[in-house]
Structures are given as structure tokens and as C-alpha cells.
Scaffold this motif. Structure first.
Motif: not given
Length: 68
Positions: A2-6, A10-14, A26-30, A63-68
Motif C-alpha cells: 500500500a502507499s500513503v501520502n503525507r 506536518s507529517g500528517r496523512f493527506v 507532500t510525499t508518497t511512501e509505500r 523534508t520528511i523524517s521517517q523511521r524505516v
């Protein structure tokens, strides 16, 4: 997978509509099984490319910071 948009700010889902209006903010991530959430990475919202921690600090709204 699946993919989500942020939102980069804010890092919130959009929604997909928001991504269409502001692709540079915005960014789209799997997401899905297989992610361990053990390493923090930073991505440019406009290009989706990985950036350094210092680059992310200089441009927190783009930029988006995320943990993978």
C-alpha cells in the motif's frame, strides 16, 4: 504494498487531491509488512530523494523524517 501520502510540513496523512495540488509539499511512501522502523531517514518532499540530517534541519518544511 500500500502507499500513503503525507504533508512534508506536518507529517500528517493527506489525500490524493492534496498531493495533486501541492506535489512539492507532500510525499508518497509505500508501507506494509517488511518495514522494521529501526532507522531514521530523511527525504526531500519535492524529489523524494534521501537527504542528510543536516539538509533536513535546514529545510524542515520541505523534508520528511521517517523511521524505516
Amino acid at each position: 504494498m500500500a502507499s500513503v501520502n503525507r504533508s512534508a510540513k506536518s507529517g500528517r496523512f493527506v489525500s490524493k487531491a492534496t498531493v495533486a495540488r501541492w506535489p512539492g509539499k507532500t510525499t508518497t511512501e509505500r508501507v506494509g509488512s517488511g518495514t522494521k522502523n529501526s532507522t531514521t531517514v530523511h527525504r526531500s518532499a519535492s524529489s523524494g530523494q534521501f537527504v542528510t540530517q543536516s539538509a533536513a534541519g535546514r529545510n524542515p518544511g520541505g523534508t520528511i523524517s521517517q523511521r524505516v
